[in-house]
Design a protein around this motif. Structure first.
Motif, short mmCIF file in Angstrom:
data_model
loop_
_atom_site.label_atom_id
_atom_site.label_comp_id
_atom_site.label_asym_id
_atom_site.label_seq_id
_atom_site.Cartn_x
_atom_site.Cartn_y
_atom_site.Cartn_z
N TYR A 135 0.84 -1.24 -0.03
CA TYR A 135 0.01 0.11 0.05
C TYR A 135 0.87 1.36 0.24
O TYR A 135 0.45 2.28 0.40
CB TYR A 135 -0.95 0.12 1.17
N SER A 136 2.27 1.11 -0.13
CA SER A 136 3.06 2.34 -0.39
C SER A 136 3.81 2.54 -1.51
O SER A 136 4.46 3.33 -1.85
CB SER A 136 4.03 2.24 0.95
N ASN A 137 3.84 1.31 -2.44
CA ASN A 137 4.57 1.45 -3.60
C ASN A 137 3.81 2.11 -4.90
O ASN A 137 2.51 1.61 -4.88
CB ASN A 137 5.16 -0.13 -3.83
N ALA A 138 4.48 2.93 -5.71
CA ALA A 138 3.88 3.28 -6.92
C ALA A 138 5.03 3.51 -8.02
O ALA A 138 6.15 3.82 -7.51
CB ALA A 138 3.40 4.92 -6.64
N GLU A 139 4.36 3.21 -9.05
CA GLU A 139 5.72 3.29 -10.25
C GLU A 139 4.85 4.02 -11.11
O GLU A 139 3.64 4.10 -11.43
CB GLU A 139 6.27 2.00 -10.78
N GLY A 140 5.72 4.96 -12.31
CA GLY A 140 5.09 5.84 -13.09
C GLY A 140 5.98 6.01 -14.11
O GLY A 140 7.25 5.90 -13.99
N GLU A 141 5.51 6.61 -15.24
CA GLU A 141 6.32 6.89 -16.62
C GLU A 141 5.78 8.30 -17.02
O GLU A 141 4.37 8.42 -16.96
CB GLU A 141 6.20 5.81 -17.37
N CYS A 142 6.74 9.06 -17.72
CA CYS A 142 6.25 10.22 -18.17
C CYS A 142 5.96 9.85 -19.90
O CYS A 142 6.33 8.98 -20.34
CB CYS A 142 7.02 11.55 -17.73
N ALA A 143 5.59 10.97 -20.57
CA ALA A 143 5.29 10.76 -22.03
C ALA A 143 6.71 10.53 -22.69
O ALA A 143 6.76 9.94 -23.94
CB ALA A 143 4.66 12.31 -22.44
N ASN A 144 7.60 10.80 -22.24
CA ASN A 144 9.03 10.72 -22.77
C ASN A 144 9.67 9.30 -22.28
O ASN A 144 10.73 9.32 -22.55
CB ASN A 144 10.15 11.95 -22.52
N GLY A 145 9.03 8.46 -21.69
CA GLY A 145 9.52 7.23 -21.18
C GLY A 145 10.48 7.34 -20.08
O GLY A 145 10.83 6.20 -19.75
N HIS A 146 10.57 8.17 -19.17
CA HIS A 146 11.41 8.45 -18.06
C HIS A 146 10.45 7.61 -16.95
O HIS A 146 9.33 7.97 -16.60
CB HIS A 146 11.65 9.73 -17.56
N ARG A 147 10.92 6.76 -16.43
CA ARG A 147 10.28 5.89 -15.28
C ARG A 147 10.78 6.02 -13.89
O ARG A 147 12.04 6.21 -13.84
CB ARG A 147 10.38 4.23 -15.84
N TRP A 148 9.78 6.22 -12.96
CA TRP A 148 10.10 6.37 -11.55
C TRP A 148 9.39 5.47 -10.94
O TRP A 148 8.21 5.07 -11.08
CB TRP A 148 9.71 8.00 -11.44
N TYR A 149 9.99 5.40 -9.43
CA TYR A 149 9.18 4.71 -8.43
C TYR A 149 9.42 5.37 -7.20
O TYR A 149 10.17 5.89 -6.90
CB TYR A 149 9.50 3.23 -8.43
N SER A 150 8.17 5.11 -6.25
CA SER A 150 8.18 5.60 -4.68
C SER A 150 7.90 4.21 -3.92
O SER A 150 6.94 3.38 -4.31
CB SER A 150 7.13 6.72 -4.77
N HIS A 151 8.51 4.18 -2.87
CA HIS A 151 8.07 2.94 -2.11
C HIS A 151 7.79 3.59 -0.80
O HIS A 151 7.40 2.62 0.04
CB HIS A 151 9.48 2.18 -1.82
N ASN A 152 7.49 4.81 -0.72
CA ASN A 152 6.92 5.46 0.64
C ASN A 152 5.99 6.67 0.36
O ASN A 152 5.68 7.28 1.15
CB ASN A 152 8.15 5.82 1.52
N THR A 153 5.55 6.85 -1.06
CA THR A 153 4.58 7.89 -1.38
C THR A 153 5.51 9.44 -1.20
O THR A 153 4.83 10.28 -1.61
CB THR A 153 3.32 7.94 -0.55
N VAL A 154 6.61 9.55 -0.46
CA VAL A 154 7.24 10.83 -0.75
C VAL A 154 8.83 10.64 -1.37
O VAL A 154 8.75 11.86 -2.18
CB VAL A 154 7.58 11.04 0.92
#
Length: 200
Positions: A135-154
């Protein structure tokens, strides 16, 4: 996967969140028969609140066996998210357990203020019960394909490690035209909006 939204107050002020019911529905199926059975049993036996020992007694009365928590460790695997800020969900309390005849279930036992509520039972539909702790992990990507993740929402980290810095999600929140409904997290690399999902 549960979609993650941005609760944005202003530029540099916001956080990641999910719709709690959507998150639950992605991992479990509402069990009206078990919910009715548990609530009825509690009423018949004079229990006002779904404490761990009450749930254990209900399972034992229904199946003749004691429930087990994750990997057989203890009787229940309890989660209380009240007063913690590192999760995507609303504050709530739930227990995860396995039992003969019933299988793997999750029972919601308290609300966003930490108050006990009438229990609601869900049959788990995930491959591994550990997914209920994600319930704390999120991953995302922008339109240019840069991928990011957060393990604590901060804290935000580059998925591939190309950017070794730790970025803060609140600092990257943008609110175009002061319209909070359009809030997004800007990619640290290019500034485009990053769209997030909860991994499981």
């Amino acid at each position: 996967m549960t979609s993650v939204s941005v609760e944005a107050w202003s530029h540099g002020n916001g956080y990641l969140t999910v719709d709690t019911q959507e998150w639950i529905n992605d991992r479990g199926e509402y069990a009206d028969d078990l919910t009715d059975d548990l609530r009825g049993w509690m009423e018949a036996n004079g229990h006002a609140h779904p404490h761990d020992d009450v749930i254990t007694a209900w399972i034992s009365a229904r199946t003749g066996e004691t429930p087990t928590g994750l990997h057989g460790d203890g009787q229940l695997w309890a989660h209380n998210l009240v007063n913690f800020s590192d999760h995507l969900l609303d504050d709530l309390g739930f227990v995860v357990l396995s039992a003969a005849e019933i299988g793997d279930v999750v029972i919601i036992v308290s609300d966003h203020r930490g108050r006990y509520v009438a229990p609601t039972v869900y049959r788990s539909t995930v491959d591994a019960l550990e997914e209920w702790a994600d319930y704390s992990n999120a991953e995302g990507e922008c339109a240019n394909g840069h991928r990011w993740y957060s393990h604590n929402t901060v804290d935000l980290h580059a998925w591939d490690g190309a950017d070794m810095r730790t970025h803060r999600v609140p600092d990257l929140v943008r609110v175009p035209f002061d319209d909070r409904t359009r809030g997004y997290v800007a990619c640290p690399t290019c500034g485009k909006a990053v769209r997030f999902v909860c991994r499981f």
